[in-house]
Design a protein around this motif. Structure first.
Motif, mmCIF file in Angstrom:
data_model
loop_
_atom_site.group_PDB
_atom_site.id
_atom_site.type_symbol
_atom_site.label_atom_id
_atom_site.label_comp_id
_atom_site.label_asym_id
_atom_site.label_seq_id
_atom_site.Cartn_x
_atom_site.Cartn_y
_atom_site.Cartn_z
ATOM 1 N N UNK A 1 8.991 68.259 9.156
ATOM 2 C CA UNK A 1 8.925 67.665 9.293
ATOM 3 C C UNK A 1 7.473 67.289 10.335
ATOM 4 N N UNK A 2 7.328 68.463 11.422
ATOM 5 C CA UNK A 2 6.003 67.790 11.999
ATOM 6 C C UNK A 2 5.120 67.118 11.199
ATOM 7 N N UNK A 3 4.322 67.674 9.762
ATOM 8 C CA UNK A 3 3.881 67.582 9.148
ATOM 9 C C UNK A 3 3.815 66.048 8.206
ATOM 10 N N UNK A 4 4.244 66.131 8.329
ATOM 11 C CA UNK A 4 5.552 64.383 7.442
ATOM 12 C C UNK A 4 5.759 63.399 8.405
ATOM 13 N N UNK A 5 5.068 63.785 9.992
ATOM 14 C CA UNK A 5 4.923 62.974 10.904
ATOM 15 C C UNK A 5 5.966 62.179 11.600
ATOM 16 N N UNK A 6 7.513 63.312 11.000
ATOM 17 C CA UNK A 6 8.896 62.731 12.045
ATOM 18 C C UNK A 6 9.258 63.206 12.787
ATOM 19 N N UNK A 7 8.743 64.275 13.466
ATOM 20 C CA UNK A 7 8.586 65.023 14.187
ATOM 21 C C UNK A 7 9.072 64.536 15.919
ATOM 22 N N UNK A 8 9.901 64.838 16.687
ATOM 23 C CA UNK A 8 10.497 64.107 17.537
ATOM 24 C C UNK A 8 9.940 64.773 18.694
ATOM 25 N N UNK A 9 8.955 65.185 19.640
ATOM 26 C CA UNK A 9 8.502 66.088 20.987
ATOM 27 C C UNK A 9 10.040 66.615 21.347
ATOM 28 N N UNK A 10 11.122 65.526 21.776
ATOM 29 C CA UNK A 10 12.579 66.073 22.023
ATOM 30 C C UNK A 10 13.022 67.231 21.647
ATOM 31 N N UNK A 11 12.328 67.959 19.832
ATOM 32 C CA UNK A 11 13.206 68.989 19.531
ATOM 33 C C UNK A 11 12.049 69.679 20.188
ATOM 34 N N UNK A 12 11.478 69.732 20.392
ATOM 35 C CA UNK A 12 10.461 70.593 21.098
ATOM 36 C C UNK A 12 11.684 71.777 21.688
ATOM 37 N N UNK A 13 12.425 71.376 23.029
ATOM 38 C CA UNK A 13 13.118 72.529 23.014
ATOM 39 C C UNK A 13 14.234 73.488 22.385
ATOM 40 N N UNK A 14 14.728 72.509 21.531
ATOM 41 C CA UNK A 14 15.948 72.943 20.409
ATOM 42 C C UNK A 14 15.338 74.264 19.965
ATOM 43 N N UNK A 15 13.657 74.099 19.366
ATOM 44 C CA UNK A 15 13.215 74.272 18.232
ATOM 45 C C UNK A 15 12.573 75.985 19.393
ATOM 46 N N UNK A 16 12.408 76.180 20.549
ATOM 47 C CA UNK A 16 12.299 77.335 21.007
ATOM 48 C C UNK A 16 13.225 78.206 21.547
ATOM 49 N N UNK A 17 14.624 77.269 21.367
ATOM 50 C CA UNK A 17 15.805 77.989 21.538
ATOM 51 C C UNK A 17 16.326 78.657 21.159
ATOM 52 N N UNK A 18 16.819 77.720 19.702
ATOM 53 C CA UNK A 18 17.428 77.893 18.597
ATOM 54 C C UNK A 18 15.958 77.504 16.822
ATOM 55 N N UNK A 19 14.995 78.427 16.826
ATOM 56 C CA UNK A 19 14.503 78.064 15.555
ATOM 57 C C UNK A 19 14.934 78.050 14.500
ATOM 58 N N UNK A 20 15.944 78.820 14.334
ATOM 59 C CA UNK A 20 16.126 79.095 13.146
ATOM 60 C C UNK A 20 17.354 78.246 12.397
ATOM 61 N N UNK A 21 18.278 77.729 13.624
ATOM 62 C CA UNK A 21 18.669 76.243 13.410
ATOM 63 C C UNK A 21 17.962 75.428 13.044
ATOM 64 N N UNK A 22 17.002 74.961 14.454
ATOM 65 C CA UNK A 22 15.619 73.949 13.973
ATOM 66 C C UNK A 22 15.248 73.569 12.630
ATOM 67 N N UNK A 23 15.065 74.749 12.235
ATOM 68 C CA UNK A 23 14.247 74.727 10.666
ATOM 69 C C UNK A 23 15.297 74.878 9.873
ATOM 70 N N UNK A 24 16.280 75.313 9.745
ATOM 71 C CA UNK A 24 17.855 74.910 8.750
ATOM 72 C C UNK A 24 18.043 72.804 9.189
ATOM 73 N N UNK A 25 18.074 72.788 10.181
ATOM 74 C CA UNK A 25 18.280 70.965 10.250
ATOM 75 C C UNK A 25 16.800 70.113 10.143
ATOM 76 N N UNK A 26 15.846 70.734 10.365
ATOM 77 C CA UNK A 26 15.031 69.798 9.690
ATOM 78 C C UNK A 26 14.460 69.978 8.515
ATOM 79 N N UNK A 27 15.153 71.056 7.581
ATOM 80 C CA UNK A 27 15.122 71.316 6.219
ATOM 81 C C UNK A 27 16.176 70.199 5.379
ATOM 82 N N UNK A 28 17.341 70.176 5.911
ATOM 83 C CA UNK A 28 18.779 68.691 5.411
ATOM 84 C C UNK A 28 17.900 67.404 5.526
ATOM 85 N N UNK A 29 17.162 67.491 6.531
ATOM 86 C CA UNK A 29 16.700 66.267 6.997
ATOM 87 C C UNK A 29 15.782 65.578 5.959
ATOM 88 N N UNK A 30 14.850 66.611 5.420
ATOM 89 C CA UNK A 30 13.890 66.679 4.827
ATOM 90 C C UNK A 30 14.063 65.753 3.580
#
Length: 110
Positions: A1-30
Motif C-alpha cells: 500500500x505504501x509503495x502504491x501510494x495508498x497508505x493512510x497515515x492513520x493506519x500507522x497505529x494499527x500497524x504498530x499494534x498488530x502488524x500481521x493483521x494490518x499486512x493481511x488487510x493490506x494484501x486483501x485490499x491490494x
C-alpha cells in the motif's frame, strides 16, 4: 500500500499494534487493484465514491483517487457523475428523519 501510494497515515497505529493483521488487510485490499476483474479506471472511480460518501468523507483519499483516475484518462465529467451518485447516500438522512419528526409532531398534538 505504501509503495502504491495508498497508505493512510492513520493506519500507522494499527500497524504498530498488530502488524500481521494490518499486512493481511493490506494484501486483501491490494488484490482489488491487481486482480484485473475491474479496470484500473473503474477501481479509482469506486474509490472516489467510497471516500466522498457522507459516511466516510475522506478528502485525502478523494484527492488521491481523483488524481489517479485523471492520470488513467478518466474524464472530469465521469468523476463528477460519481460524485453525484455518492451524494445519494445522504438522502437517507431525510428518509429516516422525516417520518420520526412526523411521529414526534403527532404525539405532541394529542
Amino acid at each position: 500500500m505504501r509503495g502504491a501510494g495508498h497508505w493512510n497515515p492513520l493506519w500507522d497505529g494499527v500497524a504498530e499494534l498488530d502488524p500481521e493483521w494490518t499486512e493481511s488487510f493490506m494484501r486483501t485490499t491490494m488484490s482489488t487493484y491487481r486482480g484485473g476483474v475491474l479496470t484500473p479506471q473503474v477501481v479509482e472511480l469506486l474509490c472516489i465514491a467510497v471516500d466522498a460518501a457522507c459516511t466516510h468523507l475522506y478528502a485525502p483519499g478523494v484527492r488521491r483517487h481523483m488524481r489517479a483516475a485523471l492520470d488513467l484518462g478518466v474524464e472530469p465529467r465521469e468523476i463528477l457523475e460519481v460524485l453525484k451518485l455518492a451524494t445519494t447516500v445522504g438522502v437517507h438522512s431525510i428518509n429516516v428523519g422525516a417520518p420520526i419528526l412526523m411521529e414526534e409532531m403527532a404525539g405532541r398534538s394529542q
